[in-house]
Design an enzyme around this catalytic site. Sequence first.
Site, mmCIF file in Angstrom:
data_model
loop_
_atom_site.group_PDB
_atom_site.id
_atom_site.type_symbol
_atom_site.label_atom_id
_atom_site.label_comp_id
_atom_site.label_asym_id
_atom_site.label_seq_id
_atom_site.Cartn_x
_atom_site.Cartn_y
_atom_site.Cartn_z
ATOM 1 N N ARG A 122 1.873 6.973 2.284
ATOM 2 C CA ARG A 122 0.484 6.651 1.962
ATOM 3 C C ARG A 122 -0.025 7.612 0.894
ATOM 4 O O ARG A 122 -0.802 8.525 1.159
ATOM 5 C CB ARG A 122 -0.369 6.685 3.223
ATOM 6 C CG ARG A 122 -0.163 5.437 4.052
ATOM 7 C CD ARG A 122 -1.192 5.271 5.137
ATOM 8 N NE ARG A 122 -1.208 3.905 5.615
ATOM 9 C CZ ARG A 122 -1.873 3.501 6.689
ATOM 10 N NH1 ARG A 122 -2.587 4.361 7.375
ATOM 11 N NH2 ARG A 122 -1.841 2.245 7.053
ATOM 12 N N GLN A 127 0.565 3.169 -3.354
ATOM 13 C CA GLN A 127 -0.456 2.322 -2.742
ATOM 14 C C GLN A 127 -0.157 0.834 -2.900
ATOM 15 O O GLN A 127 -0.371 0.051 -1.973
ATOM 16 C CB GLN A 127 -1.816 2.654 -3.347
ATOM 17 C CG GLN A 127 -2.987 2.063 -2.576
ATOM 18 C CD GLN A 127 -4.318 2.612 -3.079
ATOM 19 O OE1 GLN A 127 -4.405 3.127 -4.195
ATOM 20 N NE2 GLN A 127 -5.345 2.515 -2.259
ATOM 21 N N ASP A 130 2.255 -0.498 -0.237
ATOM 22 C CA ASP A 130 1.931 -0.211 1.165
ATOM 23 C C ASP A 130 1.676 -1.490 1.967
ATOM 24 O O ASP A 130 0.532 -1.899 2.186
ATOM 25 C CB ASP A 130 0.719 0.718 1.221
ATOM 26 C CG ASP A 130 0.447 1.251 2.619
ATOM 27 O OD1 ASP A 130 1.146 0.831 3.560
ATOM 28 O OD2 ASP A 130 -0.475 2.071 2.768
ATOM 29 N N SER A 133 -0.438 -1.306 5.294
ATOM 30 C CA SER A 133 -1.883 -1.355 5.097
ATOM 31 C C SER A 133 -2.358 -2.759 4.751
ATOM 32 O O SER A 133 -3.380 -3.219 5.263
ATOM 33 C CB SER A 133 -2.301 -0.379 3.983
ATOM 34 O OG SER A 133 -2.159 0.952 4.408
ATOM 35 N N TYR A 228 -1.828 9.277 9.086
ATOM 36 C CA TYR A 228 -1.937 8.488 10.309
ATOM 37 C C TYR A 228 -2.547 9.328 11.425
ATOM 38 O O TYR A 228 -2.477 10.560 11.425
ATOM 39 C CB TYR A 228 -0.552 7.992 10.752
ATOM 40 C CG TYR A 228 0.077 7.002 9.814
ATOM 41 C CD1 TYR A 228 -0.243 5.653 9.880
ATOM 42 C CD2 TYR A 228 0.995 7.415 8.855
ATOM 43 C CE1 TYR A 228 0.334 4.732 9.020
ATOM 44 C CE2 TYR A 228 1.586 6.509 7.990
ATOM 45 C CZ TYR A 228 1.249 5.160 8.080
ATOM 46 O OH TYR A 228 1.822 4.271 7.211
#
Length: 381
Positions: A122, A127, A130, A133, A228
């Site tokens: 992350r 990004q 990901d 997400s 996280y």
Amino acid sequence: MRIAVAKEVEVGERRVALVPDTVGRLVKQGLEVWVEAGAGEQAFFSDDAYKAAGATIVSDTGALWREADVLLKVNPPKEHEIHQLKEGGVLIGFLNPLGNPNLIQRLAERRVTAFSMELIPRTSRAQSMDALSSQAGVAGYKAVLIAAAAVPKFFPMLTTAAGTIAPAKVFIMGAGVAGLQAIATARRLGAIVEAFDIRPAVKEEVQSLGAKFIEVQLNEETVAAGGYAKEVSEASKQRTQEVLTEHVKQADVVITTAQVPGRKAPILVTEEMVAQMKPGAVIVDLAAEQGGNCACTEPGKDVQRNGVTIIGPINLPASMPVHASQMYAKNVLTLVQYLIKESALQLNFEDDIISSTCVSNNGEILNQRVRDGLTQVKINA
């Protein structure tokens, strides 16, 4: 180099690893793309659409698996699929490496270079890759729609000739990607929203979406690597439950999203807390597949306790396959383009994206946490 997209065989799975638009981008880069016949049907992407994007439609599943240099999936492969993988080939998908280390061992034995989409770091650089997400955002959105359909009240405040209807109170537990999307969606529907997370740094994000942040002072570190949430001590769990009980009691809807990779989900809502909730209240537990954040959750079922409905949905992103597939496909496309240069796989294990995501290569398991998981499995056996 041949990139192949396999048809998902998991029950209820409707997503596909690449959509026609992303196929077209790979073809323009000079890569050959095979798509298994019917792979996109459940997500409403036809074989003709893939053909128009430059893909070759393959009806022989065995040939597709055997001859693919890079095989793309959404879900982990089944045992019979592992046997069909090209030895020395590349596999990319959600592989659940911390929850199922035996699968990674089998892939290593097959000398497969495997990349687990759950382990994308992350960071701002990663990004666009990901997938955890992107799919969590889908789940958070859908969870609110499920709750709005199940709760016997309006979400927004309504002023009518029959009087004023008070807005619903929604309490969201966990303010990661799923939780933040749930907050935004519930606010759009007009609910009063409160949210809690053990990570104090998310307070501003919660407030920026129009929700009230519930703070619990914990005297320990609550953030793990990668941003996280970290599993906390029993004392902290007890302190958290004491503070949150009153907020759960007053809520019309509770949405729980707290998950710890590779571990059973923490219990945030006890049976005692459920017993104090208002009749007609609804809990949507997004951690159902990991055992649930609510003590009453049963994965894949709707449960009634003292007039409270506890919903434990499984694989919510698959219920919105069009956009979930588009988002996942973009994540996968970005990773593939990162790994393949001039039609050849280039692995630099000094790179944090590659070193984090690659779980097996050249017959070895590269991820220490997966190796530790295998050791634990052997001890328990």
